[in-house]
Scaffold this motif. Sequence first.
Motif, PDB file in Angstrom:
ATOM      1  N   UNK A 152      32.146  23.764  45.702  1.00 35.22           N
ATOM      2  CA  UNK A 152      30.861  24.466  45.699  1.00 35.22           C
ATOM      3  C   UNK A 152      30.705  25.367  44.472  1.00 35.22           C
ATOM      4  N   UNK A 153      31.777  26.063  44.097  1.00 37.52           N
ATOM      5  CA  UNK A 153      31.699  26.971  42.953  1.00 37.52           C
ATOM      6  C   UNK A 153      31.448  26.196  41.663  1.00 37.52           C
ATOM      7  N   UNK A 154      32.171  25.082  41.486  1.00 40.17           N
ATOM      8  CA  UNK A 154      31.983  24.258  40.283  1.00 40.17           C
ATOM      9  C   UNK A 154      30.576  23.670  40.237  1.00 40.17           C
ATOM     10  N   UNK A 155      30.092  23.203  41.371  1.00 40.10           N
ATOM     11  CA  UNK A 155      28.735  22.642  41.427  1.00 40.10           C
ATOM     12  C   UNK A 155      27.697  23.698  41.079  1.00 40.10           C
ATOM     13  N   UNK A 156      27.886  24.895  41.630  1.00 37.18           N
ATOM     14  CA  UNK A 156      26.936  25.980  41.365  1.00 37.18           C
ATOM     15  C   UNK A 156      26.952  26.350  39.881  1.00 37.18           C
ATOM     16  N   UNK A 157      28.155  26.437  39.317  1.00 36.38           N
ATOM     17  CA  UNK A 157      28.250  26.762  37.886  1.00 36.38           C
ATOM     18  C   UNK A 157      27.521  25.707  37.048  1.00 36.38           C
ATOM     19  N   UNK A 158      27.759  24.437  37.328  1.00 41.50           N
ATOM     20  CA  UNK A 158      27.132  23.370  36.537  1.00 41.50           C
ATOM     21  C   UNK A 158      25.602  23.396  36.640  1.00 41.50           C
ATOM     22  N   UNK A 159      25.108  23.631  37.832  1.00 44.77           N
ATOM     23  CA  UNK A 159      23.653  23.691  38.005  1.00 44.77           C
ATOM     24  C   UNK A 159      23.071  24.837  37.188  1.00 44.77           C
ATOM     25  N   UNK A 160      23.726  25.989  37.249  1.00 47.43           N
ATOM     26  CA  UNK A 160      23.236  27.150  36.506  1.00 47.43           C
ATOM     27  C   UNK A 160      23.382  26.950  34.995  1.00 47.43           C
ATOM     28  N   UNK A 161      24.508  26.372  34.583  1.00 48.37           N
ATOM     29  CA  UNK A 161      24.734  26.131  33.150  1.00 48.37           C
ATOM     30  C   UNK A 161      23.739  25.109  32.609  1.00 48.37           C
ATOM     31  N   UNK A 162      23.407  24.106  33.402  1.00 45.76           N
ATOM     32  CA  UNK A 162      22.401  23.125  32.979  1.00 45.76           C
ATOM     33  C   UNK A 162      21.067  23.817  32.710  1.00 45.76           C
ATOM     34  N   UNK A 163      20.663  24.696  33.615  1.00 46.77           N
ATOM     35  CA  UNK A 163      19.387  25.394  33.471  1.00 46.77           C
ATOM     36  C   UNK A 163      19.396  26.298  32.237  1.00 46.77           C
ATOM     37  N   UNK A 164      20.510  27.005  32.027  1.00 50.50           N
ATOM     38  CA  UNK A 164      20.610  27.883  30.867  1.00 50.50           C
ATOM     39  C   UNK A 164      20.604  27.061  29.581  1.00 50.50           C
ATOM     40  N   UNK A 165      21.331  25.960  29.591  1.00 52.64           N
ATOM     41  CA  UNK A 165      21.410  25.078  28.422  1.00 52.64           C
ATOM     42  C   UNK A 165      20.022  24.577  28.023  1.00 52.64           C
ATOM     43  N   UNK A 166      19.207  24.231  29.005  1.00 48.53           N
ATOM     44  CA  UNK A 166      17.845  23.763  28.711  1.00 48.53           C
ATOM     45  C   UNK A 166      17.026  24.856  28.029  1.00 48.53           C
ATOM     46  N   UNK A 167      17.206  26.084  28.473  1.00 50.45           N
ATOM     47  CA  UNK A 167      16.479  27.199  27.853  1.00 50.45           C
ATOM     48  C   UNK A 167      16.933  27.412  26.417  1.00 50.45           C
ATOM     49  N   UNK A 168      18.238  27.370  26.189  1.00 50.67           N
ATOM     50  CA  UNK A 168      18.764  27.550  24.825  1.00 50.67           C
ATOM     51  C   UNK A 168      18.214  26.462  23.909  1.00 50.67           C
ATOM     52  N   UNK A 169      18.242  25.228  24.384  1.00 53.55           N
ATOM     53  CA  UNK A 169      17.793  24.093  23.574  1.00 53.55           C
ATOM     54  C   UNK A 169      16.305  24.155  23.252  1.00 53.55           C
ATOM     55  N   UNK A 170      15.525  24.833  24.099  1.00 50.63           N
ATOM     56  CA  UNK A 170      14.074  24.878  23.912  1.00 50.63           C
ATOM     57  C   UNK A 170      13.611  26.000  22.978  1.00 50.63           C
ATOM     58  N   UNK A 171      14.519  26.849  22.546  1.00 48.70           N
ATOM     59  CA  UNK A 171      14.131  27.970  21.692  1.00 48.70           C
ATOM     60  C   UNK A 171      13.848  27.482  20.266  1.00 48.70           C
ATOM     61  N   UNK A 172      12.706  27.882  19.749  1.00 48.89           N
ATOM     62  CA  UNK A 172      12.342  27.512  18.381  1.00 48.89           C
ATOM     63  C   UNK A 172      13.111  28.382  17.387  1.00 48.89           C
ATOM     64  N   UNK A 173      13.351  27.889  16.173  1.00 51.31           N
ATOM     65  CA  UNK A 173      14.098  28.674  15.185  1.00 51.31           C
ATOM     66  C   UNK A 173      13.508  30.065  14.932  1.00 51.31           C
ATOM     67  N   UNK A 174      12.177  30.186  14.998  1.00 50.45           N
ATOM     68  CA  UNK A 174      11.547  31.484  14.714  1.00 50.45           C
ATOM     69  C   UNK A 174      11.608  32.454  15.892  1.00 50.45           C
ATOM     70  N   UNK A 175      12.185  32.023  17.020  1.00 52.59           N
ATOM     71  CA  UNK A 175      12.231  32.880  18.211  1.00 52.59           C
ATOM     72  C   UNK A 175      13.580  33.567  18.429  1.00 52.59           C
ATOM     73  N   UNK A 176      14.578  33.205  17.666  1.00 53.16           N
ATOM     74  CA  UNK A 176      15.918  33.715  17.951  1.00 53.16           C
ATOM     75  C   UNK A 176      16.044  35.222  17.795  1.00 53.16           C
ATOM     76  N   UNK A 177      15.211  35.830  16.960  1.00 47.66           N
ATOM     77  CA  UNK A 177      15.282  37.281  16.788  1.00 47.66           C
ATOM     78  C   UNK A 177      14.272  38.031  17.648  1.00 47.66           C
ATOM     79  N   UNK A 178      13.608  37.313  18.564  1.00 49.24           N
ATOM     80  CA  UNK A 178      12.685  37.982  19.491  1.00 49.24           C
ATOM     81  C   UNK A 178      13.438  38.994  20.339  1.00 49.24           C
ATOM     82  N   UNK A 179      12.808  40.135  20.641  1.00 48.48           N
ATOM     83  CA  UNK A 179      13.450  41.074  21.577  1.00 48.48           C
ATOM     84  C   UNK A 179      13.539  40.455  22.965  1.00 48.48           C
TER      85      UNK A 179
END
Length: 197
Positions: free
Chosen positions: A3-30
């Motif tokens: 359960x812990x590994x599954x939960x981590x993977x689900x959360x990491x997948x969601x975070x990974x999608x957010x990281x991948x969607x950030x445009x180059x000009x947004x990285x210094x956004x507050x």
Amino acid sequence: MGEIADRYRRRADAFDRKVAAIRPDQWNNPSPCEKWTARDVVQHIIDMHGVILRQLDRTLSAAPSVDEDPVAAFSSARADVEAILDDPSLASLECETPTGRMTAEEHIDKVPSADLPLHGWDLARATGQDDTMDPADVEYHWSAITALPVDLLEKYRTPGAFGPGVEVFGPEVRIEEDAPPQDRLLGFIGRDPRWSV
């Protein structure tokens, strides 16, 4: 996988999608985390993965820096933690933590895994993405955080209590009692759900 590994993977997948969607000009956004940019949020997540590894006398694998390639940097840190979760002999190792002795997988569940949805919200807010947290994570965090003893909750709210520069929760932001569960959770940990860039 458990359960812990599954939960981590689900959360990491969601975070990974957010990281991948950030445009180059947004990285210094507050971000909603005071003094942190979007890039700093990702760096913090990677740093916390490193903290977990150090408890097991391991280090993060060589990878591009967050400045060079944030997606690759997170993917590498994630792979290091997943290697622990996938190895029962490592996952079951006990280690000392600031909140007591626990297994490596329990520590992963309580620190970097738990951080992913909350800091995913920060990242989404900083970069104009969908900031909706998985309702299962909102419920999980609300149950865990509201069950904390008062003295431990105060420690979480005290800057530096877990080490120099470490802040876990900010001062509570008062939210209407009939607000959505996600907003109430965010307010409880010191985020203003109305925050915007």
